[in-house]
Design a protein around this motif. Structure first.
Motif, PDB file in Angstrom:
ATOM      1  N   GLY A  76       0.839  -1.212   0.000  1.00 38.18           N
ATOM      2  CA  GLY A  76       0.000   0.000   0.000  1.00 38.18           C
ATOM      3  C   GLY A  76       0.864   1.248   0.000  1.00 38.18           C
ATOM      4  O   GLY A  76       0.613   2.184   0.750  1.00 38.18           O
ATOM      5  N   ALA A  77       1.888   1.256  -0.854  1.00 34.17           N
ATOM      6  CA  ALA A  77       2.832   2.386  -0.925  1.00 34.17           C
ATOM      7  C   ALA A  77       3.412   2.712   0.462  1.00 34.17           C
ATOM      8  O   ALA A  77       3.510   3.870   0.856  1.00 34.17           O
ATOM      9  CB  ALA A  77       2.180   3.602  -1.571  1.00 34.17           C
ATOM     10  N   GLY A  78       3.755   1.664   1.186  1.00 36.46           N
ATOM     11  CA  GLY A  78       4.416   1.864   2.479  1.00 36.46           C
ATOM     12  C   GLY A  78       3.455   1.961   3.651  1.00 36.46           C
ATOM     13  O   GLY A  78       3.862   2.277   4.767  1.00 36.46           O
ATOM     14  N   ALA A 300       7.485  20.719  12.669  1.00 33.51           N
ATOM     15  CA  ALA A 300       6.241  19.973  12.437  1.00 33.51           C
ATOM     16  C   ALA A 300       6.572  18.676  11.719  1.00 33.51           C
ATOM     17  O   ALA A 300       7.535  18.615  10.945  1.00 33.51           O
ATOM     18  CB  ALA A 300       5.271  20.793  11.595  1.00 33.51           C
ATOM     19  N   MET A 301       5.787  17.641  12.012  1.00 35.42           N
ATOM     20  CA  MET A 301       5.915  16.380  11.289  1.00 35.42           C
ATOM     21  C   MET A 301       4.569  16.021  10.692  1.00 35.42           C
ATOM     22  O   MET A 301       3.532  16.192  11.341  1.00 35.42           O
ATOM     23  CB  MET A 301       6.385  15.261  12.229  1.00 35.42           C
ATOM     24  CG  MET A 301       7.887  15.328  12.510  1.00 35.42           C
ATOM     25  SD  MET A 301       8.371  14.376  13.963  1.00 35.42           S
ATOM     26  CE  MET A 301       8.193  12.706  13.379  1.00 35.42           C
ATOM     27  N   VAL A 302       4.606  15.558   9.459  1.00 42.27           N
ATOM     28  CA  VAL A 302       3.389  15.137   8.767  1.00 42.27           C
ATOM     29  C   VAL A 302       3.369  13.618   8.776  1.00 42.27           C
ATOM     30  O   VAL A 302       4.360  12.979   8.403  1.00 42.27           O
ATOM     31  CB  VAL A 302       3.386  15.637   7.305  1.00 42.27           C
ATOM     32  CG1 VAL A 302       2.050  15.299   6.640  1.00 42.27           C
ATOM     33  CG2 VAL A 302       3.663  17.119   7.233  1.00 42.27           C
ATOM     34  N   MET A 303       2.245  13.036   9.201  1.00 45.92           N
ATOM     35  CA  MET A 303       2.180  11.579   9.357  1.00 45.92           C
ATOM     36  C   MET A 303       0.884  11.048   8.768  1.00 45.92           C
ATOM     37  O   MET A 303      -0.185  11.639   8.954  1.00 45.92           O
ATOM     38  CB  MET A 303       2.204  11.217  10.837  1.00 45.92           C
ATOM     39  CG  MET A 303       3.406  11.763  11.571  1.00 45.92           C
ATOM     40  SD  MET A 303       3.103  11.715  13.337  1.00 45.92           S
ATOM     41  CE  MET A 303       4.678  12.282  13.939  1.00 45.92           C
ATOM     42  N   SER A 304       0.997   9.924   8.103  1.00 52.03           N
ATOM     43  CA  SER A 304      -0.201   9.251   7.589  1.00 52.03           C
ATOM     44  C   SER A 304       0.196   7.806   7.307  1.00 52.03           C
ATOM     45  O   SER A 304       1.014   7.241   8.035  1.00 52.03           O
ATOM     46  CB  SER A 304      -0.723   9.985   6.341  1.00 52.03           C
ATOM     47  OG  SER A 304      -1.945   9.442   5.923  1.00 52.03           O
ATOM     48  N   LYS A 305      -0.336   7.201   6.267  1.00 53.15           N
ATOM     49  CA  LYS A 305      -0.058   5.811   5.892  1.00 53.15           C
ATOM     50  C   LYS A 305      -0.065   4.870   7.095  1.00 53.15           C
ATOM     51  O   LYS A 305      -1.116   4.563   7.626  1.00 53.15           O
ATOM     52  CB  LYS A 305       1.266   5.730   5.108  1.00 53.15           C
ATOM     53  CG  LYS A 305       1.210   6.422   3.718  1.00 53.15           C
ATOM     54  CD  LYS A 305       2.313   5.920   2.833  1.00 53.15           C
ATOM     55  CE  LYS A 305       2.559   6.777   1.603  1.00 53.15           C
ATOM     56  NZ  LYS A 305       1.727   6.449   0.445  1.00 53.15           N
ATOM     57  N   ALA A 306       1.112   4.435   7.572  1.00 51.61           N
ATOM     58  CA  ALA A 306       1.176   3.347   8.563  1.00 51.61           C
ATOM     59  C   ALA A 306       0.555   3.696   9.919  1.00 51.61           C
ATOM     60  O   ALA A 306       0.221   2.789  10.684  1.00 51.61           O
ATOM     61  CB  ALA A 306       2.628   2.911   8.759  1.00 51.61           C
TER      62      ALA A 306
END
Ligand code: PMP
Length: 473
Positions: A76-78, A300-306
């Protein structure tokens, strides 16, 4: 440590490389694919490269409706840190559904959200976590990128963004403007008007033609001097956004020293630094967050996927000093996905408890070393790079002229053939990087030793087959 293998129950057909399907099952799959081609948009992507119809999946294995099985090195693209349908994720989903918890609550407080926030903050570098605020965004990575850019525009009162060559940040307007890929940007006029593009330290195709540490130093020097040049054309921007390891850009890791330079340069000029960890987070690079390798603290950190354990979830986490936006400044209907929060919390904890971060580092190093060792025998392998289980194999035309860094020309057609040859051998790998010439490996962190060997064997065989002299299709 060893990770217990997860095995898809037998389907009456043998596991391993794809085999010829039963005629009726193959006909059904072809009919579904035909209807998809006829009805879905011409912008569809993965479906073009992988003409398969997944029906079941577990761990690293996907099984098509036709019974053929594939090792999934795209995840799933990581997204799938634990692979498909991991028992820990499934249990969290079932438990939440059985509890009667509301599945959709806008951004109201819930025990699941509270628990997810605890689990996520426990993974952050302490210095960052102590001062962190979280904002739940619309469910995609691109929405969280938009949120981060808007947050910093609001906080600084400035507009522009510093972004890098080779970057990928998403497909919505602001994120697309920060993305480097010209082909997806050129049809959307004006989208890059406030982005200043800086050279990313990509050693093999060094923007300065020198490569190595020197190339990275030049990239930092260029950024610093450009920002300080009163005639450089750059109005002081609202933020710099970067990936510590570029994903779609071809699994290109930035040297730690370069990242520290970016932190210094931005801090000294009061420019907030946003690190996009959408793909590199949750252990993938052999650190829980890729920024940890360099020790820097971003703004800032952007987080999604896993972080959603396979379900859609996206957040930004940032220093409280920047929390100056008005109520409703970045709102959205789908910001309270209870299932994703519960599954994400369970996944984050499992990754830590099972030592999967360390495992990603160890297995990744082993895979990279073996791929590197293939270069003498397979000269189409121009470069092997990556960090942890975010690996890139850049394919080249070994007959073409060498550039000043010692790189041969890219070989996108060969890369296409390798991807197809992998699929025929029961292995899903996607391409990325400049001209789509890099094979990207993003296996789940739970990949077993046996699966690791199978991936490498199939990939080696596919590259050897696809690069045979005279092969053109
Ligand atoms: N940032 C990075 C680093 C990514 O890799 C991606 C997706 N590949 C995105 C942002 C965008 O995420 P999404 O596709 O969920 O919008």
């Amino acid at each position: 440590m060893t990770v217990p293998p997860i095995t898809l129950p037998a389907n009456g057909r043998s596991a391993g490389p794809a085999r010829d399907a039963a005629p009726d099952a193959a006909a059904t799959a072809n009919a579904i694919l035909g209807r998809q081609r006829a009805r879905e948009s011409s912008a569809r992507t993965y479906a073009r490269s992988f003409p398969i119809v997944p029906a079941r999946a577990l761990g690293m294995t996907i099984e098509g409706t036709d019974g053929r099985r594939y090792l999934d090195c795209l995840s799933g693209a990581g997204t799938l840190a634990l692979g498909h349908n991991h028992p820990v994720a499934m249990e969290a989903i079932r438990r939440t559904m059985d509890s009667g918890a509301p599945l959709h609550v806008l951004d109201l407080a819930t025990p699941e959200k509270d628990d997810f926030t605890d689990a996520l903050f426990a993974t952050l570098p302490a210095k960052f976590a102590d001062r962190a605020r979280i904002h739940f965004c619309g469910p995609a990575g691109t929405d969280a990128v938009e949120a981060a850019l808007k947050l910093m525009q609001t906080a600084t009162g400035r507009r522009g963004t510093l972004a890098f060559t080779g970057a990928y940040h998403g497909m919505t307007a602001g994120a697309l403007a920060a993305t480097g890929n010209v082909s997806v940007r050129e049809s959307v006029a004006g989208s890059a008007s406030e982005v200043t593009r800086l050279p990313y330290p990509y050693s093999y195709r060094c923007p300065f033609g020198v490569g190595g540490e020197r190339g990275a130093e030049l990239s930092a020097t260029y950024a610093e001097r450009l920002l300080d040049d009163p005639s450089g054309g750059v109005v002081r921007p609202a933020a710099m956004i970067l990936e510590a390891v570029q994903g779609e850009g071809g699994a290109v890791p930035a040297p730690d020293a370069w990242l520290r330079e970016m932190r210094r340069i931005t801090s000294e000029r009061d420019i907030p630094l946003i690190v996009d960890e959408v793909q590199s987070g949750v252990g993938r690079t052999g650190a829980f967050w890729a920024v940890e390798h360099s020790g820097i603290t971003p703004d800032a950190m952007v987080m999604s996927k896993a972080i959603g354990g396979g379900l859609p979830l996206a957040v930004i986490v940032y220093d409280q000093d920047y929390d100056g936006w008005l109520p409703g400044a970045h709102t959205g209907t789908f910001r309270g996905n209870t299932l994703a929060m519960a599954t994400g919390a369970a996944t984050l904890r499992y990754v830590t408890e099972q030592g999967l971060v360390e495992r990603a580092a160890t297995v990744g190093a082993r895979m990279t070393a073996r791929l590197e060792g293939l270069r003498p025998e397979l000269p189409v392998i121009g470069d092997v790079r990556g960090r942890g289980l975010m690996i890139g194999v850049e394919l080249v035309d070994p007959e073409g002229p060498l550039d000043s860094v010692g790189a041969h020309p890219v070989a996108p057609e060969l890369a296409d053939r390798v991807r197809s040859a992998c699929l025929a051998r029961g292995l899903i790998v996607e391409l990325g990087g400049r001209f789509g010439s890099t094979v990207r490996l993003l296996p789940p962190l739970v990949i077993t030793d046996e699966e690791t060997e199978a991936v490498l064997d199939r990939l080696t065989d596919a590259i050897a087959e696809a690069s045979k002299p005279g092969r053109r299709s």
